[in-house]
Design an enzyme around this catalytic site. Structure first.
Site, PDB file in Angstrom:
ATOM      1  N   LYS A  59       0.817  -1.224   0.000  1.00  0.00           N
ATOM      2  CA  LYS A  59       0.000   0.000   0.000  1.00  0.00           C
ATOM      3  C   LYS A  59       0.845   1.267   0.000  1.00  0.00           C
ATOM      4  CE  LYS A  59       0.501   1.113   4.604  1.00  0.00           C
ATOM      5  NZ  LYS A  59       0.325   2.273   5.458  1.00  0.00           N
ATOM      6  N   THR A 116      -4.444   5.075   2.913  1.00  0.00           N
ATOM      7  CA  THR A 116      -3.209   5.746   2.512  1.00  0.00           C
ATOM      8  C   THR A 116      -3.300   6.366   1.126  1.00  0.00           C
ATOM      9  OG1 THR A 116      -2.280   3.643   1.787  1.00  0.00           O
ATOM     10  CG2 THR A 116      -1.705   4.362   3.983  1.00  0.00           C
TER      11      THR A 116
END
Length: 200
Positions: A59, A116
């Site tokens: 991520k 994120t």
């Protein structure tokens, strides 16, 4: 391993948060979950240590990509497509390495990915935003003033992709921007120029 969609400032402020604690020792995972669980903290357990680690790793790279697209003002459609195709990359790598798909669809996978990629509290996303706006890499990192984990992680993710022979085009283009001097514009062009293929 403890991971999931969490910004430290929100945890410290006592805002509601959910995490996954993973261990091959079920008793240890349950013990840690009980210790961390509280009024504003929901903690789930898992025995898929690899899956939780992968979600928290990949991520970072994809958040840089999302920041680049937003820095270039490509809009919400582009961001949603990037997150979705980034998740496909994560799932392919997870399949190849032996992680469980349900883990990658949980808090430490898709949950952390969404967080994120969409919120400017993420240092990785902020690096991408700066690059997308035309700031050079060194100045962008200096502007953030903290470690941007995705910078080195991009190299490691691409090594895993090569080792396990997994196609990860978004991660590859982020790597090229960060470590091979490619411009964000060229990276976007390379992704959009890829051959038409089945989504699955």
């Amino acid at each position: 391993v403890l991971s999931g969609p969490t910004f430290a400032g929100e945890v410290a402020a006592g805002l509601p948060t959910a995490l996954t604690v993973a261990s091959t020792d079920a008793e240890l995972a349950a013990h840690m979950a009980r210790r961390l669980h509280g009024d504003a903290m929901r903690v789930y357990t898992s025995d898929d240590v690899l899956g939780v680690q992968l979600g928290g790793t990949v991520k970072k790279v994809l958040a840089i990509a999302a920041g680049i697209t937003d820095g270039m003002h490509f809009g919400a459609n582009s961001r949603a497509a990037l997150i979705t195709r980034g998740l496909a990359e994560l799932m392919r790598l997870g399949d190849a390495m032996g992680a469980r798909r349900e883990t990658l669809m949980g808090l430490s996978g898709v949950g952390d990915l969404i967080l994120t990629c969409t919120d400017d509290q993420s240092r990785n996303r902020r690096l991408g935003l700066a690059l997308g706006r035309g700031t050079d890499l060194e100045a962008a990192v200096a502007e953030i003033g903290q470690v941007v984990e995705g910078f080195n992680t991009a190299r490691e993710v691409m090594q895993l992709a090569r080792d396990f022979m997994v196609e990860m085009p978004i991660s590859e283009q982020v790597y090229q921007v960060l470590h091979a001097g490619m411009s964000p514009q060229e990276a976007v062009h390379n992704l959009l120029a890829r051959d038409i293929k089945s989504e699955c």
